[in-house]
Design a protein around this motif. Structure first.
Motif, PDB file in Angstrom:
ATOM      1  N   CYS A 209      64.473  19.442  24.903  1.00  0.00           N
ATOM      2  CA  CYS A 209      63.428  18.491  25.290  1.00  0.00           C
ATOM      3  C   CYS A 209      62.156  19.304  25.491  1.00  0.00           C
ATOM      4  O   CYS A 209      61.860  19.764  26.599  1.00  0.00           O
ATOM      5  N   TRP A 210      61.426  19.503  24.388  1.00  0.00           N
ATOM      6  CA  TRP A 210      60.233  20.357  24.404  1.00  0.00           C
ATOM      7  C   TRP A 210      59.174  19.707  23.521  1.00  0.00           C
ATOM      8  O   TRP A 210      59.213  19.808  22.305  1.00  0.00           O
ATOM      9  N   THR A 211      58.230  19.023  24.152  1.00  0.00           N
ATOM     10  CA  THR A 211      57.224  18.272  23.410  1.00  0.00           C
ATOM     11  C   THR A 211      56.008  19.136  23.107  1.00  0.00           C
ATOM     12  O   THR A 211      55.497  19.830  23.982  1.00  0.00           O
ATOM     13  N   MET A 212      55.567  19.060  21.862  1.00  0.00           N
ATOM     14  CA  MET A 212      54.407  19.817  21.370  1.00  0.00           C
ATOM     15  C   MET A 212      54.630  21.309  21.604  1.00  0.00           C
ATOM     16  O   MET A 212      55.750  21.794  21.468  1.00  0.00           O
ATOM     17  N   GLY A 213      53.613  22.049  21.946  1.00  0.00           N
ATOM     18  CA  GLY A 213      53.761  23.480  22.135  1.00  0.00           C
ATOM     19  C   GLY A 213      53.819  24.224  20.817  1.00  0.00           C
ATOM     20  O   GLY A 213      53.701  23.647  19.730  1.00  0.00           O
ATOM     21  N   GLU A 214      54.006  25.533  20.906  1.00  0.00           N
ATOM     22  CA  GLU A 214      54.086  26.384  19.732  1.00  0.00           C
ATOM     23  C   GLU A 214      55.361  27.206  19.796  1.00  0.00           C
ATOM     24  O   GLU A 214      55.843  27.561  20.866  1.00  0.00           O
ATOM     25  N   ILE A 215      55.900  27.501  18.635  1.00  0.00           N
ATOM     26  CA  ILE A 215      57.111  28.293  18.526  1.00  0.00           C
ATOM     27  C   ILE A 215      56.824  29.432  17.554  1.00  0.00           C
ATOM     28  O   ILE A 215      56.123  29.246  16.550  1.00  0.00           O
ATOM     29  N   SER A 216      57.343  30.612  17.846  1.00  0.00           N
ATOM     30  CA  SER A 216      57.098  31.750  16.973  1.00  0.00           C
ATOM     31  C   SER A 216      58.036  31.705  15.774  1.00  0.00           C
ATOM     32  O   SER A 216      59.074  31.031  15.790  1.00  0.00           O
TER      33      SER A 216
ATOM     34  N   ARG B 119      64.110  23.200  27.797  1.00  0.00           N
ATOM     35  CA  ARG B 119      63.186  22.141  28.215  1.00  0.00           C
ATOM     36  C   ARG B 119      61.843  22.729  28.643  1.00  0.00           C
ATOM     37  O   ARG B 119      61.772  23.772  29.279  1.00  0.00           O
ATOM     38  N   GLY B 120      60.787  22.019  28.236  1.00  0.00           N
ATOM     39  CA  GLY B 120      59.444  22.485  28.559  1.00  0.00           C
ATOM     40  C   GLY B 120      58.426  21.725  27.734  1.00  0.00           C
ATOM     41  O   GLY B 120      58.660  20.606  27.287  1.00  0.00           O
ATOM     42  N   GLY B 121      57.268  22.355  27.508  1.00  0.00           N
ATOM     43  CA  GLY B 121      56.201  21.692  26.771  1.00  0.00           C
ATOM     44  C   GLY B 121      55.475  20.678  27.628  1.00  0.00           C
ATOM     45  O   GLY B 121      55.385  20.813  28.849  1.00  0.00           O
ATOM     46  N   TRP B 122      54.965  19.630  26.979  1.00  0.00           N
ATOM     47  CA  TRP B 122      54.162  18.612  27.663  1.00  0.00           C
ATOM     48  C   TRP B 122      54.982  17.927  28.745  1.00  0.00           C
ATOM     49  O   TRP B 122      56.078  17.406  28.494  1.00  0.00           O
TER      50      TRP B 122
ATOM     51  N   VAL C 133      64.965  32.060  24.182  1.00  0.00           N
ATOM     52  CA  VAL C 133      66.422  31.997  24.010  1.00  0.00           C
ATOM     53  C   VAL C 133      66.802  31.807  22.551  1.00  0.00           C
ATOM     54  O   VAL C 133      67.872  32.248  22.110  1.00  0.00           O
ATOM     55  N   TYR C 134      65.941  31.158  21.770  1.00  0.00           N
ATOM     56  CA  TYR C 134      66.255  30.925  20.365  1.00  0.00           C
ATOM     57  C   TYR C 134      66.315  32.223  19.567  1.00  0.00           C
ATOM     58  O   TYR C 134      66.962  32.286  18.508  1.00  0.00           O
ATOM     59  N   ALA C 135      65.637  33.258  20.044  1.00  0.00           N
ATOM     60  CA  ALA C 135      65.643  34.548  19.359  1.00  0.00           C
ATOM     61  C   ALA C 135      66.779  35.449  19.830  1.00  0.00           C
ATOM     62  O   ALA C 135      66.943  36.557  19.316  1.00  0.00           O
ATOM     63  N   ASP C 136      67.562  34.988  20.782  1.00  0.00           N
ATOM     64  CA  ASP C 136      68.697  35.752  21.303  1.00  0.00           C
ATOM     65  C   ASP C 136      69.929  35.392  20.473  1.00  0.00           C
ATOM     66  O   ASP C 136      70.611  34.404  20.731  1.00  0.00           O
ATOM     67  N   ARG C 137      70.209  36.183  19.464  1.00  0.00           N
ATOM     68  CA  ARG C 137      71.275  35.848  18.518  1.00  0.00           C
ATOM     69  C   ARG C 137      72.639  35.763  19.180  1.00  0.00           C
ATOM     70  O   ARG C 137      73.451  34.901  18.829  1.00  0.00           O
ATOM     71  N   GLU C 138      72.912  36.639  20.117  1.00  0.00           N
ATOM     72  CA  GLU C 138      74.211  36.618  20.783  1.00  0.00           C
ATOM     73  C   GLU C 138      74.387  35.335  21.592  1.00  0.00           C
ATOM     74  O   GLU C 138      75.437  34.693  21.539  1.00  0.00           O
ATOM     75  N   LEU C 139      73.363  34.965  22.331  1.00  0.00           N
ATOM     76  CA  LEU C 139      73.414  33.731  23.111  1.00  0.00           C
ATOM     77  C   LEU C 139      73.575  32.520  22.206  1.00  0.00           C
ATOM     78  O   LEU C 139      74.418  31.639  22.456  1.00  0.00           O
TER      79      LEU C 139
ATOM     80  N   THR D 161      62.160  28.603  28.473  1.00  0.00           N
ATOM     81  CA  THR D 161      61.471  29.456  27.518  1.00  0.00           C
ATOM     82  C   THR D 161      62.132  29.316  26.155  1.00  0.00           C
ATOM     83  O   THR D 161      63.358  29.152  26.059  1.00  0.00           O
ATOM     84  N   LEU D 162      61.327  29.408  25.099  1.00  0.00           N
ATOM     85  CA  LEU D 162      61.860  29.361  23.743  1.00  0.00           C
ATOM     86  C   LEU D 162      62.403  30.710  23.292  1.00  0.00           C
ATOM     87  O   LEU D 162      62.981  30.813  22.207  1.00  0.00           O
TER      88      LEU D 162
END
Length: 227
Positions: free
Chosen positions: A70-77, A20-23, A54-60, A51-52
């Protein structure tokens, strides 16, 4: 080889990750908090992340059965998107509502393909409109037993993937440049590889979930999406 569960033992808890985060206009913390007790009551352990990364944490992600985002707008790598997409395709569920899932990361086509839709606009302010669960899908567990219901909130106009499975729609009447009524998806599901995705466009504000049908279909959608 996994040991079988012995008689009398509790099955291992499923794991939910609330991202959760973003706007802040969509109150990501307060509104996702409404559903954490529900998830715990249904046997999930729940972890939250602001924080996003977590999406790069393959084990998690591999150990996660459900991502509630719940993350409105923002940028993702690119690395974060790849991690989320790979996890869902491997079986991790993804679920969310409103701008927290379909107005996220507007510039990322891979993310939009994962969810199956992208917010484009809504008429100004909140207004009364009807949500119509589709009779042809009446046996689906997300909407079973639900009839048409009214909401007073934002009504989303979206671009959607033709491959989504629409469970409920809402109608935009003629006007604002439209010469005819337009039926718009409001709730849908899709499968991506071994994973399931649930999207509801309803949920700008906390009291949207005071509508019994909205609460019910959202809770059911979380359970349906989970591994």
């Amino acid at each position: 080889m996994t040991n079988p569960i012995r008689a009398g033992q509790e099955p291992p808890a499923r794991r939910a990750l609330v991202v959760r985060g973003g706007w802040e206009g969509h109150s990501p913390t307060a509104i996702t908090d409404l559903f954490i007790p529900f998830l715990k009551d249904h046997g999930f352990t729940v972890e939250t992340a602001q924080t996003l990364d977590v999406y790069a944490d393959r084990e998690l992600m591999a150990a996660t059965d459900l991502v509630l985002q719940c993350w409105t707008m923002g940028e993702i790598s690119g690395e974060q998107t790849r991690g989320l997409v790979e996890a869902v395709r491997a079986g991790t569920g993804l679920a969310g509502w409103h701008g927290g899932i379909v107005d996220s990361f507007r510039g990322d086509v891979d993310y939009q393909f994962l969810t199956g839709g992208q917010f484009l606009m809504h008429p100004p302010g909140f207004h009364d409109h009807r949500v119509h669960p589709l009779p042809a899908r009446a046996d689906h567990p997300v909407i079973a037993g639900l009839g048409d219901f009214e909401v007073h909130t934002e009504q989303y106009w979206l671009a959607t993937d033709p491959d989504i499975e629409v469970l409920a729609t809402t109608t935009f009447p003629p006007g604002e440049g439209r010469d005819r009524a337009v039926e718009m998806p409001a709730v849908w599901i899709r499968k991506q590889g071994a994973g399931r995705v649930f999207v509801s466009t309803i949920g700008h504000k906390a009291d949207d979930f005071d509508v019994p049908e909205v609460r019910a279909l959202t809770e059911r959608g979380l359970l349906w999406a989970s591994r």
